[in-house]
Design a protein around this motif. Sequence first.
Motif, PDB file in Angstrom:
ATOM      1  N   VAL A 109      30.198 -24.190 -23.146  1.00 47.20           N
ATOM      2  CA  VAL A 109      30.811 -23.197 -22.271  1.00 47.20           C
ATOM      3  C   VAL A 109      30.642 -23.667 -20.824  1.00 47.20           C
ATOM      4  CG1 VAL A 109      30.364 -21.312 -23.893  1.00 47.20           C
ATOM      5  CG2 VAL A 109      28.663 -21.836 -22.140  1.00 47.20           C
ATOM      6  N   GLY A 110      31.344 -23.011 -19.911  1.00 46.04           N
ATOM      7  CA  GLY A 110      31.183 -23.423 -18.522  1.00 46.04           C
ATOM      8  C   GLY A 110      32.364 -23.068 -17.654  1.00 46.04           C
ATOM      9  N   LEU A 111      32.667 -23.977 -16.716  1.00 48.90           N
ATOM     10  CA  LEU A 111      33.718 -23.745 -15.725  1.00 48.90           C
ATOM     11  C   LEU A 111      34.658 -24.948 -15.658  1.00 48.90           C
ATOM     12  CD1 LEU A 111      31.467 -22.117 -12.978  1.00 48.90           C
ATOM     13  CD2 LEU A 111      33.109 -20.947 -14.474  1.00 48.90           C
ATOM     14  N   PRO A 112      35.947 -24.697 -15.357  1.00 43.68           N
ATOM     15  CA  PRO A 112      37.000 -25.728 -15.494  1.00 43.68           C
ATOM     16  C   PRO A 112      37.194 -26.590 -14.248  1.00 43.68           C
ATOM     17  CG  PRO A 112      38.003 -23.647 -14.938  1.00 43.68           C
ATOM     18  CD  PRO A 112      36.529 -23.385 -15.008  1.00 43.68           C
ATOM     19  N   TYR A 113      36.195 -27.370 -13.897  1.00 45.40           N
ATOM     20  CA  TYR A 113      36.277 -28.173 -12.670  1.00 45.40           C
ATOM     21  C   TYR A 113      37.488 -29.105 -12.679  1.00 45.40           C
ATOM     22  CZ  TYR A 113      35.120 -31.455  -8.960  1.00 45.40           C
ATOM     23  OH  TYR A 113      35.169 -32.248  -7.841  1.00 45.40           O
ATOM     24  N   TYR A 114      37.676 -29.838 -13.773  1.00 43.06           N
ATOM     25  CA  TYR A 114      38.719 -30.867 -13.806  1.00 43.06           C
ATOM     26  C   TYR A 114      40.115 -30.246 -13.893  1.00 43.06           C
ATOM     27  CZ  TYR A 114      34.657 -33.803 -14.495  1.00 43.06           C
ATOM     28  OH  TYR A 114      33.442 -34.410 -14.315  1.00 43.06           O
ATOM     29  N   ALA A 115      40.270 -29.193 -14.671  1.00 48.31           N
ATOM     30  CA  ALA A 115      41.565 -28.508 -14.737  1.00 48.31           C
ATOM     31  C   ALA A 115      41.924 -27.915 -13.377  1.00 48.31           C
ATOM     32  CB  ALA A 115      41.527 -27.413 -15.806  1.00 48.31           C
TER      33      ALA A 115
END
Length: 276
Positions: A109-115
């Motif tokens: 789980v986490g956050l979409p840095y690259y997107a």
Amino acid sequence: MSDILLHELPKEIQIPFIDAHIHIDLYDANLRDRLLQELPGCGVEAVIAVSMHLDSCKLNNALAERYPNLVRPAFGFHPEQPIPEDREIDYLLNWIKQHAGDMIAVGEVGLPYYARQEALQQGKPFELEPYVDLLEKFVMLAKALDKPIVLHAVYEDADLACDLLERHDVTKAHFHWFKGAEATVRRMADRGYVISFTPDIVYEPEIQDLARRYPPEQVMAETDGPWPFEGPFTGQITHPRMTRHVAMAWANLLGIPPEEAAARLYENTRRFYGIS
């Protein structure tokens, strides 16, 4: 770096390895079965099989039933994809609760840095808040279930993840393949969060620098397979046995014997994930 980084650990070293983060469900089915069947002969004791979404969770759970103790599944939703509808999120969270006894952790789980970076580069809007809200739900779930949480959160996103972990007093957090600012590194280390290095520790200066600085008792080895690697691994299928290369590179960077590095990585992973 020294050529020693390109070599595997001496064959006489019998310390087992644990791949702390791999998408085993994303391999071709035939390749996956072959890979899992040969792991004991490669000295790999277990793999932490993180999940992408509900179907991924179900497949990893089935693999864990087929390969008990070898496949240790984590259930979650990878952030580098569109957010599902609320009813789908609720279904996933309830499914994870129902199968909490089968999993070793909440993740990935986490956050979409690259997107988000890709959208910004293309001049497109990107709404981060739904991802933050979803991550908070997973942090709260990990707390309620008393499970470790496996995070995809790099650079400035890692600070947002730390905010949520601290808000809900979650301390067993694994930031896989982490990159970030010095202040973030210090914050994570001080909170006792663990990180893991992939085979790119062999050839990436940024990762090598982090490996020299992060507390050795808070480090693990991973492959993030089937993600491919460059340098001496160009053209190779990513295999959990590559954790041996991670151990050798880490040993060289810290100036410690290879067998000590392997033992530390193994014990760190067992302790963090509660593997007896």
